[in-house]
Design a protein around this motif. Structure first.
Motif, PDB file in Angstrom:
ATOM      1  N   LYS A  26     -32.931   4.142 -22.800  1.00  0.00           N
ATOM      2  CA  LYS A  26     -32.805   3.000 -23.731  1.00  0.00           C
ATOM      3  C   LYS A  26     -34.112   2.675 -24.365  1.00  0.00           C
ATOM      4  CE  LYS A  26     -28.774   0.717 -22.035  1.00  0.00           C
ATOM      5  NZ  LYS A  26     -28.176  -0.528 -21.725  1.00  0.00           N
ATOM      6  N   ARG A  52     -38.738   9.696 -24.467  1.00  0.00           N
ATOM      7  CA  ARG A  52     -38.189   9.049 -23.270  1.00  0.00           C
ATOM      8  C   ARG A  52     -39.223   9.016 -22.157  1.00  0.00           C
ATOM      9  NH1 ARG A  52     -34.954   8.620 -26.984  1.00  0.00           N
ATOM     10  NH2 ARG A  52     -36.218   6.811 -27.166  1.00  0.00           N
ATOM     11  N   LYS A 111     -41.722   6.296 -22.893  1.00  0.00           N
ATOM     12  CA  LYS A 111     -41.171   4.980 -22.561  1.00  0.00           C
ATOM     13  C   LYS A 111     -41.174   4.752 -21.055  1.00  0.00           C
ATOM     14  CE  LYS A 111     -38.116   3.355 -26.134  1.00  0.00           C
ATOM     15  NZ  LYS A 111     -36.794   2.903 -26.469  1.00  0.00           N
ATOM     16  N   ARG A 112     -40.781   5.772 -20.299  1.00  0.00           N
ATOM     17  CA  ARG A 112     -40.736   5.651 -18.839  1.00  0.00           C
ATOM     18  C   ARG A 112     -42.125   5.333 -18.296  1.00  0.00           C
ATOM     19  NH1 ARG A 112     -41.536   8.344 -14.137  1.00  0.00           N
ATOM     20  NH2 ARG A 112     -42.531  10.109 -15.148  1.00  0.00           N
ATOM     21  N   ARG A 125     -37.649  -7.316 -16.757  1.00  0.00           N
ATOM     22  CA  ARG A 125     -36.457  -6.864 -17.492  1.00  0.00           C
ATOM     23  C   ARG A 125     -36.732  -5.556 -18.227  1.00  0.00           C
ATOM     24  NH1 ARG A 125     -35.565 -12.205 -18.647  1.00  0.00           N
ATOM     25  NH2 ARG A 125     -36.608 -12.047 -20.648  1.00  0.00           N
ATOM     26  N   GLU A 126     -37.876  -5.496 -18.891  1.00  0.00           N
ATOM     27  CA  GLU A 126     -38.216  -4.279 -19.637  1.00  0.00           C
ATOM     28  C   GLU A 126     -38.436  -3.102 -18.690  1.00  0.00           C
ATOM     29  OE1 GLU A 126     -38.752  -1.707 -22.668  1.00  0.00           O
ATOM     30  OE2 GLU A 126     -38.040  -3.769 -22.847  1.00  0.00           O
ATOM     31  N   ARG A 181     -43.197   1.782 -19.172  1.00  0.00           N
ATOM     32  CA  ARG A 181     -42.519   0.782 -18.349  1.00  0.00           C
ATOM     33  C   ARG A 181     -43.086   0.751 -16.939  1.00  0.00           C
ATOM     34  NH1 ARG A 181     -36.714   2.051 -21.060  1.00  0.00           N
ATOM     35  NH2 ARG A 181     -36.888   0.490 -22.710  1.00  0.00           N
ATOM     36  N   GLN A 230     -35.292  -1.297 -17.439  1.00  0.00           N
ATOM     37  CA  GLN A 230     -34.451  -0.554 -18.379  1.00  0.00           C
ATOM     38  C   GLN A 230     -34.406   0.922 -17.999  1.00  0.00           C
ATOM     39  OE1 GLN A 230     -32.743  -1.604 -21.226  1.00  0.00           O
ATOM     40  NE2 GLN A 230     -33.203  -3.671 -20.544  1.00  0.00           N
ATOM     41  N   PRO A 231     -33.256   1.548 -18.162  1.00  0.00           N
ATOM     42  CA  PRO A 231     -33.213   2.990 -17.918  1.00  0.00           C
ATOM     43  C   PRO A 231     -34.020   3.736 -18.980  1.00  0.00           C
ATOM     44  CG  PRO A 231     -31.070   2.175 -18.680  1.00  0.00           C
ATOM     45  CD  PRO A 231     -31.970   0.989 -18.530  1.00  0.00           C
TER      46      PRO A 231
END
Length: 46
Positions: free
Chosen positions: A46, A8, A11-12, A38-39, A15, A42-43
């Motif tokens: 996800k 996670r 990913k954070r 959009r990407e 992003r 995202q929280p």
């Protein structure tokens, strides 16, 4: 559990980096600014 947290966080961070790219850089990787927004929005789970 630790691997889930690490994934996670990765990913954070990805992003956040995506949100910093210029339009030209996004075009180089095949994304439009709208797709990147959009990407990036995202929280982290996800």
């Amino acid at each position: 559990m630790i691997s889930w947290i690490a994934e996670r966080e990765e990913k954070r961070l990805s992003r956040l980096a995506l949100a910093e790219l210029t339009d030209d850089q996004l075009a180089d990787i095949g994304l439009t600014p709208a797709q990147a927004r959009r990407e990036a929005a995202q929280p982290f789970w996800k």
